[in-house]
Design an enzyme around this catalytic site. Sequence first.
Site, PDB file in Angstrom:
ATOM      1  N   HIS A  52      33.633  31.268  48.935  1.00 31.11           N
ATOM      2  CA  HIS A  52      34.162  31.794  47.919  1.00 31.11           C
ATOM      3  C   HIS A  52      34.122  30.390  46.707  1.00 31.11           C
ATOM      4  CE1 HIS A  52      35.662  35.151  49.938  1.00 31.11           C
ATOM      5  NE2 HIS A  52      34.765  35.005  49.935  1.00 31.11           N
ATOM      6  N   GLU A  54      36.747  29.711  45.087  1.00 29.90           N
ATOM      7  CA  GLU A  54      38.625  28.512  45.558  1.00 29.90           C
ATOM      8  C   GLU A  54      38.477  27.775  46.558  1.00 29.90           C
ATOM      9  OE1 GLU A  54      39.271  33.649  44.075  1.00 29.90           O
ATOM     10  OE2 GLU A  54      37.603  32.179  44.935  1.00 29.90           O
ATOM     11  N   CYS A  82      41.580  36.544  46.489  1.00 24.47           N
ATOM     12  CA  CYS A  82      41.586  37.283  47.798  1.00 24.47           C
ATOM     13  C   CYS A  82      42.203  36.955  48.635  1.00 24.47           C
ATOM     14  CB  CYS A  82      40.449  37.381  48.410  1.00 24.47           C
ATOM     15  SG  CYS A  82      39.729  35.871  49.458  1.00 24.47           S
ATOM     16  N   CYS A  85      41.519  33.086  50.471  1.00 19.51           N
ATOM     17  CA  CYS A  85      42.009  32.071  48.935  1.00 19.51           C
ATOM     18  C   CYS A  85      43.153  31.822  48.561  1.00 19.51           C
ATOM     19  CB  CYS A  85      40.825  32.468  48.247  1.00 19.51           C
ATOM     20  SG  CYS A  85      39.186  32.412  48.906  1.00 19.51           S
TER      21      CYS A  85
END
Length: 147
Positions: A52, A54, A82, A85
């Site tokens: 991801h 992040e 999410c 993260c």
Amino acid sequence: MNNNQFMSEAIKEAVKAKNINEVPVGVVIVRDNKIIAKAHNNNYSNSDCTAHAEMNALRIASCQIKNPRLDDCDIYVTLEPCLMCAAAISLARIRRVYYGLDDPKFGAYENNNIFIHYPSYHKPEIYSGISELKSLKLMQEFFRNKR
């Protein structure tokens, strides 16, 4: 630079993700009013479910300052992080989280309040709605082309 300028840089990263057929999420991490990390989603490109935006940016920033603690840093992300993260952001001790678009399904802050379920996590200051419409437009374009 100000919040809107930092979020504009995150949106540029999200466009990079969209251009390689990834969900358009972009991130910048800021320390002392300077960007120290930029990243975007590349889960499919890297065949990595943890890639991801992040997570990628946290890795870059930690290497940049040679410290896993980013307690004097802020993160700007186009979509609400999410749970994975958000947990990593807390473990990194990020000072402030600025994000654009709420994520009703997977978002960790607005709809699945991570700090109620995991009160021991470090709680950064959280600000939402930064350049929300630009982030929304990117998501809508991306998923419209998928259908």
